[in-house]
Design a protein around this motif. Sequence first.
Motif, PDB file in Angstrom:
ATOM      1  N   UNK A  95       0.834  -1.214   0.000  1.00  0.00           N
ATOM      2  CA  UNK A  95       0.000   0.000   0.000  1.00  0.00           C
ATOM      3  C   UNK A  95       0.864   1.257   0.000  1.00  0.00           C
ATOM      4  N   UNK A  96       1.985   1.212   0.704  1.00  0.00           N
ATOM      5  CA  UNK A  96       2.895   2.365   0.719  1.00  0.00           C
ATOM      6  C   UNK A  96       3.487   2.597  -0.668  1.00  0.00           C
ATOM      7  N   UNK A  97       3.858   1.522  -1.336  1.00  0.00           N
ATOM      8  CA  UNK A  97       4.425   1.654  -2.679  1.00  0.00           C
ATOM      9  C   UNK A  97       3.367   2.100  -3.681  1.00  0.00           C
ATOM     10  N   UNK A  98       2.136   1.625  -3.510  1.00  0.00           N
ATOM     11  CA  UNK A  98       1.030   2.051  -4.369  1.00  0.00           C
ATOM     12  C   UNK A  98       0.820   3.557  -4.240  1.00  0.00           C
ATOM     13  N   UNK A  99       0.883   4.064  -3.016  1.00  0.00           N
ATOM     14  CA  UNK A  99       0.720   5.503  -2.800  1.00  0.00           C
ATOM     15  C   UNK A  99       1.851   6.284  -3.465  1.00  0.00           C
ATOM     16  N   UNK A 100       3.046   5.719  -3.470  1.00  0.00           N
ATOM     17  CA  UNK A 100       4.156   6.388  -4.151  1.00  0.00           C
ATOM     18  C   UNK A 100       3.887   6.483  -5.647  1.00  0.00           C
ATOM     19  N   UNK A 101       3.322   5.424  -6.220  1.00  0.00           N
ATOM     20  CA  UNK A 101       3.001   5.462  -7.644  1.00  0.00           C
ATOM     21  C   UNK A 101       1.887   6.465  -7.928  1.00  0.00           C
ATOM     22  N   UNK A 103       1.384   9.214  -6.461  1.00  0.00           N
ATOM     23  CA  UNK A 103       1.918  10.569  -6.372  1.00  0.00           C
ATOM     24  C   UNK A 103       2.957  10.874  -7.446  1.00  0.00           C
ATOM     25  N   UNK A 104       3.308   9.883  -8.233  1.00  0.00           N
ATOM     26  CA  UNK A 104       4.337  10.073  -9.259  1.00  0.00           C
ATOM     27  C   UNK A 104       3.733  10.730 -10.503  1.00  0.00           C
ATOM     28  N   UNK A 149       0.779   5.170 -17.142  1.00  0.00           N
ATOM     29  CA  UNK A 149       2.124   4.872 -17.620  1.00  0.00           C
ATOM     30  C   UNK A 149       3.147   5.806 -17.001  1.00  0.00           C
ATOM     31  N   UNK A 150       4.178   5.212 -16.428  1.00  0.00           N
ATOM     32  CA  UNK A 150       5.321   5.964 -15.911  1.00  0.00           C
ATOM     33  C   UNK A 150       6.459   5.768 -16.901  1.00  0.00           C
ATOM     34  N   UNK A 151       6.788   6.818 -17.634  1.00  0.00           N
ATOM     35  CA  UNK A 151       7.829   6.721 -18.642  1.00  0.00           C
ATOM     36  C   UNK A 151       9.216   6.670 -18.008  1.00  0.00           C
ATOM     37  N   UNK A 152      10.054   5.817 -18.575  1.00  0.00           N
ATOM     38  CA  UNK A 152      11.457   5.723 -18.175  1.00  0.00           C
ATOM     39  C   UNK A 152      12.294   5.658 -19.451  1.00  0.00           C
ATOM     40  N   UNK A 153      13.571   5.904 -19.307  1.00  0.00           N
ATOM     41  CA  UNK A 153      14.476   5.825 -20.442  1.00  0.00           C
ATOM     42  C   UNK A 153      15.640   4.919 -20.131  1.00  0.00           C
TER      43      UNK A 153
END
Length: 248
Positions: A95-101, A103-104, A149-153
């Motif tokens: 749940x903590x990691x979900x909240x981080x996503x 807020x990203x 979608x969280x873009x990364x390179x």
Amino acid sequence: MSRFALACCLLPAIAQADDLPAPVKAIEKQGITIIKSFDAPGGMKGYLGKYQDMGVTIYLTPDGKQAISGYMYDAKGTNLSEQMIQQELYGPQGRALWQQMEKSTWLLDGKKEAPRIIYVFSDPFCPYCRQFWQMARPWVESGKVQLRTLLVGVIKPESPATAAAILASSDPAKTWHDYEQSGGKLKLTVPASAAPAQMKVLHDNEKLMDTLGASATPAIYYLNDQQMLQQVAGLPDAENLQAMMGDK
């Protein structure tokens, strides 16, 4: 389907070494971090800990002279230890990691009212990300699922600049949609050097991806019916796709 890695910084140990019984201290010296104590069946005292990012349970005998590390089962074969690990360790961590996503910086694909939310870390040059995007169309277009979608390179030297160009467009979500729909052939205005704002987004997303324990794209995350965080690394098979998406 793989379990996400535990980020130690989010679950600090709350038990003080001086308060632990000697047998538990002896096990702790093997590299186990004690998180909390709990009342276990049979008059035993239990201790929840983690070892190399995996949950463990330790049980102290009633006389306090021995400690057992392992799983406890009831008469029906229910793994009581796994229940404790899921509820007290993996559940709160997820749940903590979900909240981080949440807020990203992510790009919405689908309706914001869609009941199912799926986060996916994607690289503009990732063919499996594009294939997953296509596989998700029936659920997204029916309004049942929203992809974030969280873009990364991370794949090619050109990946950061290309991802930054998408983020710098007037409508990043639409640009990403059109880019994936075109099979990566949509022409983008890619500057010689990306702006610091877009590079920060990519850096933050990559850092979060690392925290989640993912090493390749697509890295897909969703909550199951028990609100437990689930990770699918790479292109999902039919079973995983059905589990995360639900019925069409």
